[in-house]
Design an enzyme around this catalytic site. Structure first.
Site, short mmCIF file in Angstrom:
data_model
loop_
_atom_site.label_atom_id
_atom_site.label_comp_id
_atom_site.label_asym_id
_atom_site.label_seq_id
_atom_site.Cartn_x
_atom_site.Cartn_y
_atom_site.Cartn_z
N HIS A 1 -26.61 -57.83 -18.00
CA HIS A 1 -27.02 -58.97 -18.83
C HIS A 1 -25.88 -59.98 -18.92
O HIS A 1 -24.73 -59.68 -18.56
CB HIS A 1 -27.45 -58.51 -20.23
CG HIS A 1 -26.38 -57.84 -21.03
ND1 HIS A 1 -25.32 -58.51 -21.60
CD2 HIS A 1 -26.21 -56.53 -21.37
CE1 HIS A 1 -24.55 -57.67 -22.25
NE2 HIS A 1 -25.06 -56.44 -22.12
N CYS B 1 -22.86 -51.18 -20.57
CA CYS B 1 -23.57 -52.18 -19.79
C CYS B 1 -22.58 -53.00 -18.94
O CYS B 1 -21.37 -52.94 -19.14
CB CYS B 1 -24.36 -53.11 -20.69
SG CYS B 1 -25.84 -52.35 -21.40
#
Length: 264
Positions: free
Chosen positions: A224, A240
């Site tokens: 992201h 992440c």
């Protein structure tokens, strides 16, 4: 075999249910955590129900990927309907692979083929869990893309047909919440209606190795964006991979099921 499966930012992502989009980040390890159901759990009434192979479940009765650094040929498959998952070709099913994941189509990479069977990488815990599914009722395609993340260099590389098309400095997991290594794949594409730090979240089929639960989701690792450029090149996330805007735009064009290789 068709040329490619659907792209990450295709029609499915844009038309996903608003409730899912509003909580997209809760699915990921950056803001997600939910203790998944384990294989073999029996529901009320005593009748055992096969667990679904999704990002929310743990499948302990299936084999692990024994060659996590091996290259995939890009073959991916999509079940038209829920299909049984076995530990060996022809063995009793211990799980089911649904045709959808996170409101989008399920596309998983093929690791091995035998007559009538495909061994695929699954999106469940433990990381690298695999299973055999019947070859009938599957749509088959080939992704020409490959995504690589080098945790040591903190660098993401995107290639198509063996040719590098982009490379970016990224932020990866902090020492206490590292990004897991090994072979995984692009699982889904989620577009939050009110994005806080990224217009798009791209979960992969891997989970944090240190966070069983975090903020209400299964701790799924994802790509992201991030509004502050100073994080790129650092190990600061919950697992992440935070990427620059241009990298996120390029990854949005990558087909679902595309292999993702994460190395130290």
């Amino acid at each position: 075999m068709s040329d490619e499966p659907p792209r990450a930012a295709g029609r499915t992502a844009r038309t996903a249910a608003p409730a899912l989009l509003a909580t997209a980040l809760l699915v990921t390890g950056c803001g997600g955590g939910h203790k998944g159901a384990s294989a073999g759990a029996s529901p009320a009434g005593g009748m055992e129900k096969l667990p679904e192979a999704t990002t929310y479940t743990t499948l302990d009765d299936l084999p692990r990927d024994e060659a996590p650094s091996a290259k995939s040929d890009g073959t991916v498959v999509h079940p038209d309907d829920t299909v049984p998952v076995s530990a060996k070709p022809g063995a009793p099913a211990v799980a089911e692979l649904p045709s959808t994941q996170l409101k989008g189509p399920t596309w998983v990479p093929v690791l091995e083929s035998r007559p009538g069977w495909r061994r695929v990488l699954l999106p469940s815990r433990p990381n690298g869990v695999t299973g055999w599914i019947p070859d009938s009722g599957l749509k088959s395609a080939r992704s020409s893309s490959t995504v690589k993340v080098d945790l040591g260099d903190r660098r993401l590389t995107l290639s198509r047909d063996g040719r590098q098309v982009g490379a970016w400095s990224v932020a990866v997991g902090a020492p206490k919440t590292p990004t897991p290594t090994g072979r995984t794949f692009l699982l889904a594409s989620l577009a939050p209606e009110k994005p806080t730090f990224s217009p798009l979240v791209l979960p992969v089929g891997a989970h944090s190795a240190t966070l069983d639960t975090f903020g209400g989701g299964p701790g799924t690792v994802a790509f992201h964006g991030w509004p502050t450029k100073s994080v790129f090149g650092k190990a600061v996330t919950h697992g992440c991979v935070r990427v620059p805007a241009d990298a996120l735009k390029q990854l949005a064009e990558v087909p679902l099921g595309t292999p993702v290789q994460i190395t130290d």
